[in-house]
Design a protein around this motif. Structure first.
Motif, PDB file in Angstrom:
ATOM      1  N   SER A 247       0.812  -1.214   0.000  1.00 55.67           N
ATOM      2  CA  SER A 247       0.000   0.000   0.000  1.00 55.67           C
ATOM      3  C   SER A 247       0.845   1.263   0.000  1.00 55.67           C
ATOM      4  N   ALA A 248       2.092   1.161   0.429  1.00 58.48           N
ATOM      5  CA  ALA A 248       3.006   2.300   0.497  1.00 58.48           C
ATOM      6  C   ALA A 248       4.375   1.741   0.880  1.00 58.48           C
ATOM      7  N   LYS A 249       5.373   2.599   0.831  1.00 59.43           N
ATOM      8  CA  LYS A 249       6.699   2.220   1.321  1.00 59.43           C
ATOM      9  C   LYS A 249       6.909   2.891   2.670  1.00 59.43           C
ATOM     10  N   PHE A 250       7.206   2.068   3.673  1.00 60.74           N
ATOM     11  CA  PHE A 250       7.339   2.576   5.034  1.00 60.74           C
ATOM     12  C   PHE A 250       8.822   2.753   5.376  1.00 60.74           C
ATOM     13  N   GLU A 251       9.178   3.970   5.761  1.00 64.76           N
ATOM     14  CA  GLU A 251      10.530   4.298   6.185  1.00 64.76           C
ATOM     15  C   GLU A 251      10.459   4.984   7.541  1.00 64.76           C
ATOM     16  N   VAL A 257       3.369   7.172   0.244  1.00 56.77           N
ATOM     17  CA  VAL A 257       2.122   6.601  -0.292  1.00 56.77           C
ATOM     18  C   VAL A 257       2.162   6.441  -1.809  1.00 56.77           C
ATOM     19  N   ALA A 258       3.061   7.169  -2.474  1.00 55.60           N
ATOM     20  CA  ALA A 258       3.146   7.050  -3.931  1.00 55.60           C
ATOM     21  C   ALA A 258       3.868   5.775  -4.359  1.00 55.60           C
ATOM     22  N   ASP A 259       4.606   5.160  -3.428  1.00 56.48           N
ATOM     23  CA  ASP A 259       5.358   3.947  -3.751  1.00 56.48           C
ATOM     24  C   ASP A 259       4.493   2.727  -3.469  1.00 56.48           C
ATOM     25  N   ARG A 260       3.497   2.525  -4.322  1.00 53.25           N
ATOM     26  CA  ARG A 260       2.573   1.397  -4.171  1.00 53.25           C
ATOM     27  C   ARG A 260       2.993   0.256  -5.096  1.00 53.25           C
ATOM     28  N   VAL A 261       2.610  -0.943  -4.723  1.00 52.85           N
ATOM     29  CA  VAL A 261       2.882  -2.119  -5.545  1.00 52.85           C
ATOM     30  C   VAL A 261       1.596  -2.930  -5.667  1.00 52.85           C
ATOM     31  N   GLY A 262       1.129  -3.124  -6.878  1.00 51.21           N
ATOM     32  CA  GLY A 262       0.013  -4.020  -7.126  1.00 51.21           C
ATOM     33  C   GLY A 262      -1.362  -3.472  -6.832  1.00 51.21           C
ATOM     34  N   VAL A 263      -1.457  -2.335  -6.150  1.00 52.13           N
ATOM     35  CA  VAL A 263      -2.772  -1.801  -5.775  1.00 52.13           C
ATOM     36  C   VAL A 263      -3.594  -1.473  -7.023  1.00 52.13           C
ATOM     37  N   ASP A 264      -2.940  -0.969  -8.053  1.00 53.87           N
ATOM     38  CA  ASP A 264      -3.652  -0.616  -9.280  1.00 53.87           C
ATOM     39  C   ASP A 264      -4.142  -1.844 -10.044  1.00 53.87           C
ATOM     40  N   ILE A 363     -11.262   1.900 -20.973  1.00 52.88           N
ATOM     41  CA  ILE A 363     -10.907   1.435 -19.626  1.00 52.88           C
ATOM     42  C   ILE A 363     -10.782  -0.081 -19.598  1.00 52.88           C
ATOM     43  N   VAL A 364     -11.754  -0.781 -20.171  1.00 52.11           N
ATOM     44  CA  VAL A 364     -11.738  -2.243 -20.126  1.00 52.11           C
ATOM     45  C   VAL A 364     -10.553  -2.802 -20.909  1.00 52.11           C
ATOM     46  N   THR A 365     -10.255  -2.238 -22.070  1.00 47.42           N
ATOM     47  CA  THR A 365      -9.093  -2.721 -22.816  1.00 47.42           C
ATOM     48  C   THR A 365      -7.800  -2.415 -22.058  1.00 47.42           C
ATOM     49  N   GLN A 366      -7.760  -1.282 -21.354  1.00 49.51           N
ATOM     50  CA  GLN A 366      -6.581  -0.978 -20.547  1.00 49.51           C
ATOM     51  C   GLN A 366      -6.450  -1.971 -19.389  1.00 49.51           C
ATOM     52  N   PHE A 367      -7.571  -2.329 -18.764  1.00 57.02           N
ATOM     53  CA  PHE A 367      -7.538  -3.335 -17.701  1.00 57.02           C
ATOM     54  C   PHE A 367      -6.948  -4.641 -18.218  1.00 57.02           C
ATOM     55  N   ARG A 368      -7.341  -5.020 -19.425  1.00 64.56           N
ATOM     56  CA  ARG A 368      -6.828  -6.256 -20.000  1.00 64.56           C
ATOM     57  C   ARG A 368      -5.306  -6.187 -20.162  1.00 64.56           C
ATOM     58  N   MET A 369      -4.810  -5.037 -20.614  1.00 65.43           N
ATOM     59  CA  MET A 369      -3.361  -4.876 -20.756  1.00 65.43           C
ATOM     60  C   MET A 369      -2.668  -4.773 -19.407  1.00 65.43           C
ATOM     61  N   ASP A 370      -3.353  -4.189 -18.424  1.00 62.05           N
ATOM     62  CA  ASP A 370      -2.778  -4.093 -17.077  1.00 62.05           C
ATOM     63  C   ASP A 370      -2.493  -5.472 -16.500  1.00 62.05           C
ATOM     64  N   LEU A 371      -3.394  -6.426 -16.742  1.00 62.63           N
ATOM     65  CA  LEU A 371      -3.163  -7.784 -16.247  1.00 62.63           C
ATOM     66  C   LEU A 371      -1.895  -8.368 -16.855  1.00 62.63           C
ATOM     67  N   GLU A 372      -1.734  -8.189 -18.155  1.00 58.93           N
ATOM     68  CA  GLU A 372      -0.540  -8.735 -18.807  1.00 58.93           C
ATOM     69  C   GLU A 372       0.718  -8.020 -18.334  1.00 58.93           C
ATOM     70  N   ASP A 373       0.609  -6.707 -18.119  1.00 58.80           N
ATOM     71  CA  ASP A 373       1.757  -5.959 -17.582  1.00 58.80           C
ATOM     72  C   ASP A 373       2.110  -6.451 -16.179  1.00 58.80           C
ATOM     73  N   GLY A 374       1.077  -6.755 -15.373  1.00 58.88           N
ATOM     74  CA  GLY A 374       1.332  -7.263 -14.033  1.00 58.88           C
ATOM     75  C   GLY A 374       2.085  -8.576 -14.046  1.00 58.88           C
ATOM     76  N   VAL A 375       1.727  -9.452 -14.979  1.00 57.98           N
ATOM     77  CA  VAL A 375       2.447 -10.722 -15.123  1.00 57.98           C
ATOM     78  C   VAL A 375       3.881 -10.456 -15.564  1.00 57.98           C
ATOM     79  N   ARG A 376       4.035  -9.605 -16.570  1.00 49.32           N
ATOM     80  CA  ARG A 376       5.363  -9.317 -17.097  1.00 49.32           C
ATOM     81  C   ARG A 376       6.276  -8.677 -16.036  1.00 49.32           C
ATOM     82  N   ASP A 377       5.693  -7.829 -15.195  1.00 41.35           N
ATOM     83  CA  ASP A 377       6.493  -7.120 -14.186  1.00 41.35           C
ATOM     84  C   ASP A 377       6.691  -7.929 -12.902  1.00 41.35           C
TER      85      ASP A 377
END
Length: 384
Positions: A247-251, A257-264, A363-377
């Motif tokens: 949800s964020a990077k804690f230091e 809060v801008a350093d999120r992972v996977g929330v999107d 939006i829906v086509t972007q969601f589809r690409m987001d899933l593939e980007d998530g796998v790739r990343d």
């Protein structure tokens, strides 16, 4: 005519302190930041204004004061967010004009505590019944606990999985009235590493391997337990999908809060992963009647992606049995094999939709690409 809104439910399970409240606050708070609408082409509106205010306060206090929200502050609640497209032209015949993400939270203390009264027992049953409306469930694995139990992670993981398994078994008799198994239940259960920032060298495939190595048998036990609730249990998935969430990077003295992972990825996972999975099940020979409700809910997303799968989908449709009027209007365009070849076409389709101000399709086509980007990343592992 009023706006057509498509509801999509997601259930989130996690022990007390696993990060559910911080995750929810980060999800909503980030959507209120300047520039979010310009980047994503939609705004996120809390359907309950009081809930939205509390979540925004949590987010700002993390950002400005490095204050973490109190654990389990909200208890057993449902949160509803409408994703309203910005500047949309709403073409005729489109299946929906806006998305509503309904987020069900299972209170962490219920993993470890017996109900204190009949009233609380009834409340738990109502909460679980609401959770079971979802297509996707996320089970949070606490990244801090993995740090605390480094080298013997199975001690924490077994305890967490056993608590969830036994909690569900205790409710089974009340949930399965007349022993009739459920057709409406999350059929996709994702294991997600929360506080993933504490594990910078661990990607989603590595997290999957850790789970399988340490508690593979316990995951199988939970899967068997959940299958006991499910009608047509072949169409069920647990232990095949994994996510990283931070949800964020804690230091020391600050929370970034801008350093999120996977929330999107949460919304794309809730919306499109069921569409992909039901397509895979059908290709494997599972009859569409087994996932009829899931087909009906995911078919509207498939309808928007129909233009990106073209003739390849048509070749696959012939393999799919028809179920009355169910498949006629959607023709099962959500076949994973067809979607896989659509990456470049999906981008072109999204760009064309943006040019036409058809924001929902974009939006829906972007969601589809987001899933593939998530796998790739390395943030997401999906069933291959």
């Amino acid at each position: 005519m009023g706006m057509k809104v498509k509801d999509q439910h997601i259930a989130v399970f996690g022990e007390s302190g696993s990060g559910k409240t911080v995750l929810l606050s980060s999800f909503y708070g980030a959507s209120q930041e300047a520039g979010f609408v310009d980047r994503n082409k939609y705004q996120v509106l809390a359907d309950d204004m009081a809930q939205g205010l509390r979540l925004a306060q949590n987010y700002l206090r993390m950002d400005k004061e490095a204050r973490v929200p109190p654990t389990n502050r909200f208890g057993a609640q449902t949160y509803s967010f409408t994703l309203k497209p910005d500047g949309d032209t709403a073409p005729a015949g489109r299946p929906f004009d806006a998305l509503r993400l309904i987020w069900h939270d299972y209170p962490g203390q219920w993993f470890a505590e017996d109900p204190s009264s009949e009233k609380e027992s009834a409340r738990r049953l109502r909460t679980v019944s609401d959770l079971l409306q979802s297509d996707v469930a996320i089970v949070l694995v606490d990244g801090q606990k993995l740090v605390d139990y480094a080298g013997e992670e199975e001690k924490y993981l077994k305890s967490m999985l056993w608590a969830l398994c036994n909690g569900l078994l205790n409710l089974k008799g009340d949930i399965l009235k007349n022993r009739k198994k459920l057709r409406t239940i999350p059929r996709i259960w994702i294991l997600a590493l929360s506080k993933a920032d504490l594990h910078p060298d661990l990607d989603a495939p590595g997290f999957r391997d850790l789970i399988i190595e340490k508690v593979g048998d316990d995951v199988s036990r939970l899967q068997k337990t959940l299958r006991g609730f499910v009608a047509d249990s072949q169409a069920f998935s647990l232990g095949e999908d994994y996510m990283l969430l931070s949800s964020a990077k804690f230091e020391p003295g600050k929370i970034l809060v801008a350093d999120r992972v996977g929330v999107d990825l949460i919304t794309p996972v809730a919306c499109l992963l069921p569409m992909e999975r039901v397509a895979q099940w059908i290709e494997l020979g599972i009859h569409p009647k087994a996932v009829q409700a899931l087909l009906e809910r995911s078919g509207v997303f498939a309808a928007l992606l129909d233009g990106s799968v073209g003739a390849a989908a048509g070749k696959l449709f012939g393999k799919v049995p028809r179920v009355g009027k169910l498949l006629a209007p959607i023709a099962v365009p959500a076949l994973q094999g067809a979607l896989k070849l659509a990456t470049a076409k999906a981008k072109a389709m999204r760009d064309a939709a943006v040019a036409k101000h058809d924001v929902v399709t974009a939006i829906v086509t972007q969601f589809r690409m987001d899933l593939e980007d998530g796998v790739r990343d390395g943030l997401l592992v999906k069933r291959p």
